[in-house]
Design a protein around this motif. Structure first.
Motif, PDB file in Angstrom:
ATOM      1  N   LEU A  19       0.812  -1.220   0.000  1.00 16.56           N
ATOM      2  CA  LEU A  19       0.000   0.000   0.000  1.00 16.56           C
ATOM      3  C   LEU A  19       0.847   1.272   0.000  1.00 16.56           C
ATOM      4  N   GLY A  20       1.970   1.250   0.691  1.00 19.22           N
ATOM      5  CA  GLY A  20       2.856   2.421   0.689  1.00 19.22           C
ATOM      6  C   GLY A  20       3.366   2.741  -0.708  1.00 19.22           C
ATOM      7  N   HIS A  21       3.816   1.706  -1.443  1.00 14.30           N
ATOM      8  CA  HIS A  21       4.269   1.899  -2.825  1.00 14.30           C
ATOM      9  C   HIS A  21       3.123   2.400  -3.693  1.00 14.30           C
ATOM     10  N   PHE A  22       1.978   1.768  -3.539  1.00 12.07           N
ATOM     11  CA  PHE A  22       0.800   2.087  -4.338  1.00 12.07           C
ATOM     12  C   PHE A  22       0.410   3.555  -4.152  1.00 12.07           C
ATOM     13  N   LEU A  23       0.226   3.975  -2.898  1.00 10.88           N
ATOM     14  CA  LEU A  23      -0.229   5.331  -2.616  1.00 10.88           C
ATOM     15  C   LEU A  23       0.807   6.368  -3.051  1.00 10.88           C
ATOM     16  N   LEU A  24       2.072   6.175  -2.720  1.00 10.24           N
ATOM     17  CA  LEU A  24       3.105   7.130  -3.110  1.00 10.24           C
ATOM     18  C   LEU A  24       3.141   7.295  -4.635  1.00 10.24           C
ATOM     19  N   THR A  25       3.081   6.176  -5.344  1.00  7.47           N
ATOM     20  CA  THR A  25       3.112   6.241  -6.808  1.00  7.47           C
ATOM     21  C   THR A  25       1.930   7.035  -7.347  1.00  7.47           C
ATOM     22  N   LEU A  26       0.733   6.765  -6.847  1.00  8.23           N
ATOM     23  CA  LEU A  26      -0.442   7.480  -7.345  1.00  8.23           C
ATOM     24  C   LEU A  26      -0.388   8.967  -6.999  1.00  8.23           C
ATOM     25  N   LEU A  27       0.162   9.295  -5.838  1.00 13.08           N
ATOM     26  CA  LEU A  27       0.279  10.705  -5.462  1.00 13.08           C
ATOM     27  C   LEU A  27       1.272  11.454  -6.345  1.00 13.08           C
ATOM     28  N   LEU A  28       2.274  10.751  -6.873  1.00 11.74           N
ATOM     29  CA  LEU A  28       3.300  11.374  -7.715  1.00 11.74           C
ATOM     30  C   LEU A  28       3.005  11.281  -9.206  1.00 11.74           C
ATOM     31  N   LEU A  29       1.995  10.524  -9.587  1.00 12.55           N
ATOM     32  CA  LEU A  29       1.772  10.195 -10.990  1.00 12.55           C
ATOM     33  C   LEU A  29       1.561  11.413 -11.894  1.00 12.55           C
ATOM     34  N   ASP A  30       0.771  12.380 -11.473  1.00  8.44           N
ATOM     35  CA  ASP A  30       0.553  13.562 -12.320  1.00  8.44           C
ATOM     36  C   ASP A  30       1.862  14.315 -12.563  1.00  8.44           C
ATOM     37  N   ARG A  31       2.685  14.430 -11.551  1.00  2.30           N
ATOM     38  CA  ARG A  31       3.986  15.108 -11.723  1.00  2.30           C
ATOM     39  C   ARG A  31       4.888  14.319 -12.656  1.00  2.30           C
ATOM     40  N   LEU A  32       4.884  12.998 -12.530  1.00  2.00           N
ATOM     41  CA  LEU A  32       5.705  12.166 -13.412  1.00  2.00           C
ATOM     42  C   LEU A  32       5.256  12.316 -14.865  1.00  2.00           C
ATOM     43  N   LYS A 181      -8.269  -6.193  -9.924  1.00  2.00           N
ATOM     44  CA  LYS A 181      -9.009  -6.275  -8.657  1.00  2.00           C
ATOM     45  C   LYS A 181      -8.150  -5.760  -7.496  1.00  2.00           C
ATOM     46  N   LEU A 182      -6.865  -6.125  -7.476  1.00  4.02           N
ATOM     47  CA  LEU A 182      -5.972  -5.632  -6.432  1.00  4.02           C
ATOM     48  C   LEU A 182      -5.892  -4.107  -6.487  1.00  4.02           C
ATOM     49  N   TRP A 183      -5.813  -3.549  -7.684  1.00  8.99           N
ATOM     50  CA  TRP A 183      -5.779  -2.091  -7.843  1.00  8.99           C
ATOM     51  C   TRP A 183      -7.021  -1.461  -7.213  1.00  8.99           C
ATOM     52  N   GLU A 184      -8.183  -2.003  -7.548  1.00  3.09           N
ATOM     53  CA  GLU A 184      -9.443  -1.446  -7.049  1.00  3.09           C
ATOM     54  C   GLU A 184      -9.531  -1.541  -5.533  1.00  3.09           C
ATOM     55  N   VAL A 185      -9.134  -2.679  -4.975  1.00  2.00           N
ATOM     56  CA  VAL A 185      -9.143  -2.848  -3.511  1.00  2.00           C
ATOM     57  C   VAL A 185      -8.145  -1.902  -2.872  1.00  2.00           C
ATOM     58  N   SER A 186      -6.975  -1.750  -3.467  1.00  2.00           N
ATOM     59  CA  SER A 186      -5.942  -0.854  -2.930  1.00  2.00           C
ATOM     60  C   SER A 186      -6.411   0.599  -2.961  1.00  2.00           C
ATOM     61  N   GLU A 187      -7.082   1.006  -4.041  1.00  2.00           N
ATOM     62  CA  GLU A 187      -7.641   2.367  -4.106  1.00  2.00           C
ATOM     63  C   GLU A 187      -8.629   2.592  -2.959  1.00  2.00           C
ATOM     64  N   ARG A 188      -9.505   1.618  -2.760  1.00  2.00           N
ATOM     65  CA  ARG A 188     -10.510   1.734  -1.703  1.00  2.00           C
ATOM     66  C   ARG A 188      -9.839   1.818  -0.326  1.00  2.00           C
ATOM     67  N   MET A 189      -8.833   0.961  -0.105  1.00  2.00           N
ATOM     68  CA  MET A 189      -8.154   0.943   1.199  1.00  2.00           C
ATOM     69  C   MET A 189      -7.381   2.229   1.465  1.00  2.00           C
ATOM     70  N   CYS A 190      -6.926   2.874   0.393  1.00  2.00           N
ATOM     71  CA  CYS A 190      -6.181   4.141   0.539  1.00  2.00           C
ATOM     72  C   CYS A 190      -7.111   5.347   0.524  1.00  2.00           C
ATOM     73  N   GLY A 191      -8.410   5.096   0.407  1.00  2.00           N
ATOM     74  CA  GLY A 191      -9.374   6.194   0.402  1.00  2.00           C
ATOM     75  C   GLY A 191      -9.371   6.991  -0.890  1.00  2.00           C
ATOM     76  N   LEU A 192      -8.996   6.353  -1.997  1.00  2.00           N
ATOM     77  CA  LEU A 192      -8.917   7.057  -3.283  1.00  2.00           C
ATOM     78  C   LEU A 192     -10.126   6.799  -4.179  1.00  2.00           C
ATOM     79  N   SER A 193     -11.042   5.941  -3.741  1.00  2.00           N
ATOM     80  CA  SER A 193     -12.221   5.683  -4.572  1.00  2.00           C
ATOM     81  C   SER A 193     -13.490   5.760  -3.745  1.00  2.00           C
TER      82      SER A 193
END
Length: 193
Positions: A19-32, A181-193
């Motif tokens: 989850l740490g990798h997932f969230l950090l990556t999504l938070l940086l994605l627009d800048r990347l 499915k893992l992506w969708e669950v990870s988004e939900r767990m990180c409060g992104l969906s």
């Protein structure tokens, strides 16, 4: 590879390794995306071959395993490394057509301080064994550096590397449905969906 929960109540290994990798990556994605050619490197492990993802356990316990024994902690690590490979696969699918590519990798078995919290008498044989047979941290960094710097890897986005070469992943790690499915669950767990 430690028992316990994160501050947000996730299993420690799942929270830190996936989850740490997932969230950090999504938070940086627009800048990347805005910077042009960018690469995302996710350090996984060959142990992903032993991993699986049990969504029932994940949903009810916010963890990849239900026990806290050494065996459970080891399996949580293997499961989290499969999550890394699946995350990379789905991320590559979602980034297709952009200037951002991503790669997962096995760095080799590296002499690190992973067991630094184990009692000394249990750690001593590991220290001796690691000095004789494991890669140095410098040696273990080579595949990461390869994925970050090697020219021409862009068509291999989403793929997995080991010892600076393209490597095979487990059957589960090639499952696009599982990755999504893992992506969708990870988004939900990180409060992104």
């Amino acid at each position: 590879m430690e028992a316990g929960k994160t501050e947000d109540g996730f299993g420690m290994t799942f929270g830190v390794s996936h989850l740490g990798h997932f969230l950090l990556t999504l938070l940086l994605l627009d800048r990347l995306k805005a910077t042009g050619q960018s690469r995302i490197i996710i350090v996984s492990s060959k142990l992903h071959h032993l991993g699986s993802v049990d969504f029932n356990t994940l949903n009810t316990h916010r963890e990849l395993v239900t026990g806290q024994s050494l065996w459970h902690l080891f399996m949580a690590y293997c499961h989290s490394k499969l999550c890394n490979v699946l995350f990379t696969r789905e991320l590559a699918n979602r980034l297709e057509g952009s200037s951002v590519t991503c790669y997962s990798l096995h760095p080799g078995v590296v002499a690190t301080e992973l067991g630094r919290n184990i009692n000394f008498w249990m750690r001593l044989p590991i220290l001796i064994f690691s000095k004789l047979f494991f890669l140095t941290p410098e040696g273990g960094a080579q595949t990461t550096l390869h994925c970050a710097l090697q020219e021409g890897l862009e068509p291999l986005s989403g793929r997995y590397f080991s010892f600076c070469s393209l490597s095979k992943v487990s059957d589960k790690a090639r499952d696009d449905g599982l990755a999504k499915k893992l992506w969708e669950v990870s988004e939900r767990m990180c409060g992104l969906s």
